[in-house]
Design a protein around this motif. Sequence first.
Motif, short mmCIF file in Angstrom:
data_model
loop_
_atom_site.label_atom_id
_atom_site.label_comp_id
_atom_site.label_asym_id
_atom_site.label_seq_id
_atom_site.Cartn_x
_atom_site.Cartn_y
_atom_site.Cartn_z
N PHE A 181 50.75 77.20 27.26
CA PHE A 181 51.84 77.46 28.18
C PHE A 181 51.28 77.70 29.57
CE2 PHE A 181 54.69 80.80 30.10
CZ PHE A 181 55.70 79.92 30.45
N ASN A 182 51.83 76.98 30.56
CA ASN A 182 51.46 77.14 31.97
C ASN A 182 52.48 78.07 32.61
OD1 ASN A 182 51.25 76.82 34.79
ND2 ASN A 182 50.45 74.73 34.59
N ARG A 183 52.07 79.31 32.89
CA ARG A 183 53.00 80.31 33.42
C ARG A 183 53.50 79.95 34.81
NH1 ARG A 183 48.68 83.29 31.65
NH2 ARG A 183 48.07 83.78 33.80
N GLU A 184 52.65 79.35 35.62
CA GLU A 184 53.05 79.03 37.00
C GLU A 184 54.03 77.86 37.04
OE1 GLU A 184 51.04 77.17 41.04
OE2 GLU A 184 49.82 78.45 39.74
N ARG A 185 53.71 76.77 36.37
CA ARG A 185 54.57 75.59 36.38
C ARG A 185 55.72 75.70 35.37
NH1 ARG A 185 52.10 74.40 40.61
NH2 ARG A 185 50.59 72.66 40.78
N ARG A 186 55.58 76.64 34.43
CA ARG A 186 56.55 76.79 33.34
C ARG A 186 56.63 75.52 32.51
NH1 ARG A 186 57.97 81.36 33.21
NH2 ARG A 186 59.51 81.04 31.57
N HIS A 187 55.45 74.97 32.26
CA HIS A 187 55.30 73.79 31.42
C HIS A 187 54.56 74.17 30.15
CE1 HIS A 187 55.52 70.91 35.13
NE2 HIS A 187 56.71 71.36 34.76
N LEU A 188 54.87 73.44 29.08
CA LEU A 188 54.17 73.61 27.81
C LEU A 188 53.52 72.28 27.45
CD1 LEU A 188 53.86 75.77 25.45
CD2 LEU A 188 55.53 74.35 24.23
N TYR A 189 52.23 72.32 27.10
CA TYR A 189 51.47 71.12 26.74
C TYR A 189 51.24 71.15 25.22
CZ TYR A 189 50.39 72.05 31.64
OH TYR A 189 50.49 72.37 32.98
N VAL A 190 51.56 70.05 24.57
CA VAL A 190 51.43 69.93 23.13
C VAL A 190 50.50 68.77 22.81
CG1 VAL A 190 52.64 69.62 20.94
CG2 VAL A 190 53.79 70.79 22.83
N ALA A 191 49.40 69.04 22.10
CA ALA A 191 48.47 68.00 21.67
C ALA A 191 48.91 67.44 20.33
CB ALA A 191 47.05 68.55 21.57
N ILE A 192 48.99 66.11 20.24
CA ILE A 192 49.35 65.42 19.01
C ILE A 192 48.23 64.44 18.70
CG2 ILE A 192 51.00 63.82 17.96
CD1 ILE A 192 53.17 65.19 19.69
N GLY A 193 47.55 64.66 17.58
CA GLY A 193 46.37 63.87 17.25
C GLY A 193 46.66 62.42 16.93
N GLU A 194 47.77 62.16 16.26
CA GLU A 194 48.14 60.79 15.91
C GLU A 194 49.53 60.49 16.44
OE1 GLU A 194 46.02 58.74 14.72
OE2 GLU A 194 44.49 60.22 14.22
N PRO A 195 49.62 59.51 17.34
CA PRO A 195 48.62 58.51 17.71
C PRO A 195 47.67 58.92 18.83
CG PRO A 195 50.69 58.01 18.79
CD PRO A 195 50.95 59.21 17.94
N ARG B 248 49.25 59.33 26.96
CA ARG B 248 48.36 58.79 25.93
C ARG B 248 46.95 59.33 26.13
NH1 ARG B 248 50.03 55.80 21.31
NH2 ARG B 248 52.08 54.95 21.81
N THR B 249 46.32 59.70 25.01
CA THR B 249 44.94 60.15 25.07
C THR B 249 44.08 59.23 24.19
OG1 THR B 249 45.44 61.80 23.35
CG2 THR B 249 45.48 62.54 25.65
N GLU B 250 43.82 59.65 22.94
CA GLU B 250 43.03 58.84 22.01
C GLU B 250 43.38 59.31 20.60
OE1 GLU B 250 38.54 58.09 22.45
OE2 GLU B 250 38.59 59.65 20.92
N ALA B 251 43.38 58.40 19.65
CA ALA B 251 43.65 58.76 18.26
C ALA B 251 42.69 59.87 17.82
CB ALA B 251 43.51 57.54 17.36
#
Length: 308
Positions: free
Chosen positions: A242-256, A274-277
Amino acid sequence: MILEQIGEVQLPAHVKPGGFDHAAVHGRRGRLYVAHTANDALDVVDCATNTYLGSISRLEGVAGALVSEEHDLVFTSNRAENTVGIFLPDQEEGLVKVKVGLRPNGLAYDAGHRLLLAANVGDPARPGSFSVSVVDVSARAMVADVPVSGRTRWVVFDRETGWFYVNIADPPQIAVVEAADASFVARTFAVAASGPHGLDLDGTTHRLFCACDGKALVVLDSRSGAELGQAPLAGVPDVIFFNRERRHLYVAIGEPGLIEVFETDHMRRLETVRTEAGAHTLAFDQGRNTVYAFLPNTHRALIYVDRG
């Protein structure tokens, strides 16, 4: 565009099968520590220059890293040897290991009581091995090993309430352990999605963000456990920040291989990157609004800045 890629950093090649796991940033020192499980080591990155500085070895099966800036400490969970590691930055030779429960993973720290909680994955074939271990950091000793109802995932600490929150995969719930008396589970919150995994806290609005294997992001009131909402995910999640300043939440998803970005006031998905499988873990530098995504196949980290 919310996340703009600004670079990448090459990390050591894998010595054996595996990849990267949880990571933490020491903002004041500008250091990032990522568990390089395949190498039984923590890789260290300079956040100002985004360069690899070196690795800290002798951490068998290292699965997690946590930083206390208040006490200038780094903690590790060493799953293959059932220990947590404690050391001062730049004094890694003083690393101390403390025996905990079976296969520690998630870590959280209460600086006020100097208590480290390690959430232990356990072994389904060993009854009673699902637990959370409480370590007195001043004494460098485990002071409690508390049974929980199932396999643990991630854990966070709320300074305001003095509560540790521990994700339990099955039955899907969040176990609450109070730092004032950490010898038992004080209460549990039911989670209406399978496999609670990634976990973070917005202390200002008293909300827990729980990313679940059932491809759902569940929001709970951190005091009552009442569900406040859900949002769908594009895949099975792992690490969230959770980014307190931007009020954004980042979620990592391994697949895909994705980072999903949500604005947390209305829980709307803003962007999918997109990142990498297999890229299931992130780090977040709050002071620089920078997100690191660790790519296991090419042993490097992609670096993004949140432009808001």
